[in-house]
Design a protein around this motif. Structure first.
Motif, PDB file in Angstrom:
ATOM      1  N   ARG A   1     -33.530 -13.621 -22.570  1.00  0.00           N
ATOM      2  CA  ARG A   1     -32.639 -14.763 -22.777  1.00  0.00           C
ATOM      3  C   ARG A   1     -31.404 -14.332 -23.556  1.00  0.00           C
ATOM      4  O   ARG A   1     -31.498 -13.638 -24.569  1.00  0.00           O
ATOM      5  CB  ARG A   1     -33.317 -15.896 -23.540  1.00  0.00           C
ATOM      6  CG  ARG A   1     -32.452 -17.163 -23.518  1.00  0.00           C
ATOM      7  CD  ARG A   1     -32.986 -18.235 -24.427  1.00  0.00           C
ATOM      8  NE  ARG A   1     -32.698 -17.942 -25.829  1.00  0.00           N
ATOM      9  CZ  ARG A   1     -32.904 -18.791 -26.824  1.00  0.00           C
ATOM     10  NH1 ARG A   1     -33.431 -19.978 -26.577  1.00  0.00           N
ATOM     11  NH2 ARG A   1     -32.614 -18.454 -28.070  1.00  0.00           N
TER      12      ARG A   1
ATOM     13  N   LYS B   1     -27.654 -29.971 -31.402  1.00  0.00           N
ATOM     14  CA  LYS B   1     -26.832 -29.331 -30.374  1.00  0.00           C
ATOM     15  C   LYS B   1     -25.574 -30.142 -30.098  1.00  0.00           C
ATOM     16  O   LYS B   1     -24.473 -29.598 -30.098  1.00  0.00           O
ATOM     17  CB  LYS B   1     -27.639 -29.155 -29.084  1.00  0.00           C
ATOM     18  CG  LYS B   1     -29.037 -28.602 -29.280  1.00  0.00           C
ATOM     19  CD  LYS B   1     -29.085 -27.165 -29.756  1.00  0.00           C
ATOM     20  CE  LYS B   1     -30.465 -26.866 -30.310  1.00  0.00           C
ATOM     21  NZ  LYS B   1     -30.801 -25.496 -30.472  1.00  0.00           N
TER      22      LYS B   1
ATOM     23  N   THR C   1     -37.428 -16.375 -31.143  1.00  0.00           N
ATOM     24  CA  THR C   1     -35.995 -16.650 -31.351  1.00  0.00           C
ATOM     25  C   THR C   1     -35.650 -16.349 -32.807  1.00  0.00           C
ATOM     26  O   THR C   1     -34.643 -15.719 -33.112  1.00  0.00           O
ATOM     27  CB  THR C   1     -35.676 -18.128 -31.041  1.00  0.00           C
ATOM     28  OG1 THR C   1     -36.615 -18.958 -31.725  1.00  0.00           O
ATOM     29  CG2 THR C   1     -35.723 -18.411 -29.568  1.00  0.00           C
TER      30      THR C   1
HETATM   31  N1  GLU Z   1     -32.875 -23.741 -30.102  1.00  0.00           N
HETATM   32  C1  GLU Z   1     -32.743 -22.476 -30.730  1.00  0.00           C
HETATM   33  C2  GLU Z   1     -33.309 -21.386 -29.847  1.00  0.00           C
HETATM   34  O1  GLU Z   1     -34.007 -21.655 -28.913  1.00  0.00           O
HETATM   35  C3  GLU Z   1     -33.132 -22.390 -32.144  1.00  0.00           C
HETATM   36  C4  GLU Z   1     -34.235 -21.478 -32.548  1.00  0.00           C
HETATM   37  C5  GLU Z   1     -35.485 -22.165 -32.848  1.00  0.00           C
HETATM   38  O2  GLU Z   1     -35.447 -23.291 -33.370  1.00  0.00           O
HETATM   39  O3  GLU Z   1     -36.525 -21.589 -32.523  1.00  0.00           O
HETATM   40  O4  GLU Z   1     -32.938 -20.276 -30.074  1.00  0.00           O
END
Ligand code: GLU
Ligand code: PMP
Length: 397
Positions: free
Chosen positions: A372, A237, A16
């Motif tokens: 995703r 969130k 991510t």
């Molecule tokens: N929750 C987010 C995601 O899944 C933030 C990125 C992360 O913390 O890895 O993209």
């Protein structure tokens, strides 16, 4: 031979974060990139929360905090869990951390011995498998596909259990699928856990308030197993506070004390200012939270309709969070200008370079057939992004 530890050499980079970084790099070159890779609300932190942080600075909340967080914040969290979730926790069962990410890592580190098995339904959130690796545990994946709304059954859970099973780890609402387990579905999993008293459960409920169907159901509401549940939640969130870094766990006192000890050696308490801001968030009611949820629902409906118009993209209707996890494998083994695309990762890089839309490969979430797409972006950006994806996919032959 690398001089770095095996621990770090064996760890995968967060996809991510990697895709968001690649997107930013392209944008810095002046390219109009639409970033649908990073999962963070695109709303501002509510004003009363910001005001509380400014006040905290003026009132000199500038010293180390207790490792598990200010008592008044831990009490407010316990009150929230009672008020919103009807769960009974005392403040000393709450450990506040540097984001839910640290709470999750704390839970894994405090429970998993080398060789212990951790059961993880796929698709799972990207960091779970890597946290398990850091603890030298073994991930045991249970596959769920788009056909079953990406949810597992009690029979699948039971089949994955072995004498080495120590922990079960999941999120509902789920990142990356948006699936939401109902109370009845959780009850059927609980029946299995009741028969295996040595298995602990990490329940990641960070998307609790981004739920378009029912009232949130927590697996901690089942008294027969509550003592074995490590409930994870946070402010990133629900209150659009990703950068403030406040999350927490609620667990039995032994686990809470263990996390306090771990955190005391690694990070100490999270930022004093952020904790005061988080306290204000829990004192401020749910109005802005619900406005944001309604906005996400609108966007979900728009993106769902548009994704369904792309040939050979299979998608479910997510019931929560802010992601789609479309199955795109029909596009593998096609080519662009003679260069074949064989994996979801290659497809994501193609979409980034050709459509200038950043997404994340499903491999990082344990399902290599999918990608995703985060819809935490403005409506016009989402419409433009899906249109670009459609055009780019149509160019593959
Ligand atoms: N929750 C987010 C995601 O899944 C933030 C990125 C992360 O913390 O890895 O993209
Ligand atoms: N769990 C899930 C499922 C998430 O999507 C995120 C967001 N990256 C986290 C935990 C971590 O959130 P935080 O910002 O509180 O560390």
């Amino acid at each position: 031979m690398s001089y770095l530890s095996n621990r770090i050499n064996n760890l995968s980079e967060s996809q991510t974060i990697k895709m968001a970084k690649l997107g930013r790099e392209l944008a810095a070159k002046g390219i109009d990139v639409i970033n649908l890779s990073f999962g963070e609300p695109d709303f501002n932190t509510p004003n009363d929360v910001k005001e509380a942080a400014k006040k905290a600075i003026d009132e000199n909340y500038s010293y180390y905090t207790p490792v598990s967080g200010y008592p008044e914040l831990r009490k407010a969290i316990a009150e929230k869990l009672k008020r919103e979730n009807n769960l009974d926790y005392t403040f000393d069962q709450i450990v506040v951390s540097t984001g839910a990410k640290q709470s999750l890592a704390n839970g894994v580190m405090c429970l998993v011995n080398p060789g212990d098995e951790v059961i993880v339904p796929t698709p799972y959130w990207v960091s779970y498998s890597e946290m398990i690796k850091l603890a030298e545990g073994e991930s045991v994946f249970i596959d769920a596909t788009v056909e079953t709304e990406f949810k597992i059954t009690a029979a699948q859970l039971e089949a994955a259990i072995t004498p080495k099973s120590k922990l079960f780890m999941f999120s509902s609402p789920c990142n990356p699928t948006g699936s939401v387990y109902t109370h009845e579905e959780l009850a059927s999993l609980v029946e299995v856990f009741e028969r295996y008293p040595n298995i602990y459960i990490i329940s990641d409920e960070i998307y609790e308030h981004i739920n378009f169907v029912d009232k949130h159901a927590s697996i901690a509401s089942f008294d027969s197993i509550k003592d074995r549940v490590i409930l994870i939640n946070g402010f990133s969130k629900a209150y659009s506070m990703t950068g403030w870094r406040v999350g927490y766990m609620a667990a039995n006192k032994e686990i809470a004390n263990a996390c306090d000890k771990l955190q005391g050696q690694i990070t100490s308490g999270t930022s004093s200012i952020s904790q005061r801001a988080a306290l204000a968030a829990y004192q401020s009611g749910l109005e802005t939270v619900h406005q944001m949820r309604d906005e996400f629902r609108k966007r979900r409906d728009i993106v769902y309709k548009l994704l369904n118009e792309i040939p050979d993209v299979k998608v479910n209707l997510p019931e929560g969070a802010f992601y789609f996890f479309p199955e795109v494998k029909a596009y593998f083994n096609k080519s662009f200008n003679g260069t074949p695309i064989t994996t979801a990762e290659e497809l994501c890089l193609y979409l980034l370079n050709e459509a200038n839309v950043s997404t994340v490969t499903g491999e990082a979430f344990g399902n290599a057939d999918c990608i995703r797409i985060s819809y935490a972006a403005a409506e016009n950006e989402l419409i433009e992004a899906v249109s670009r994806i459609k055009t780019a996919l149509a160019k593959l032959v």
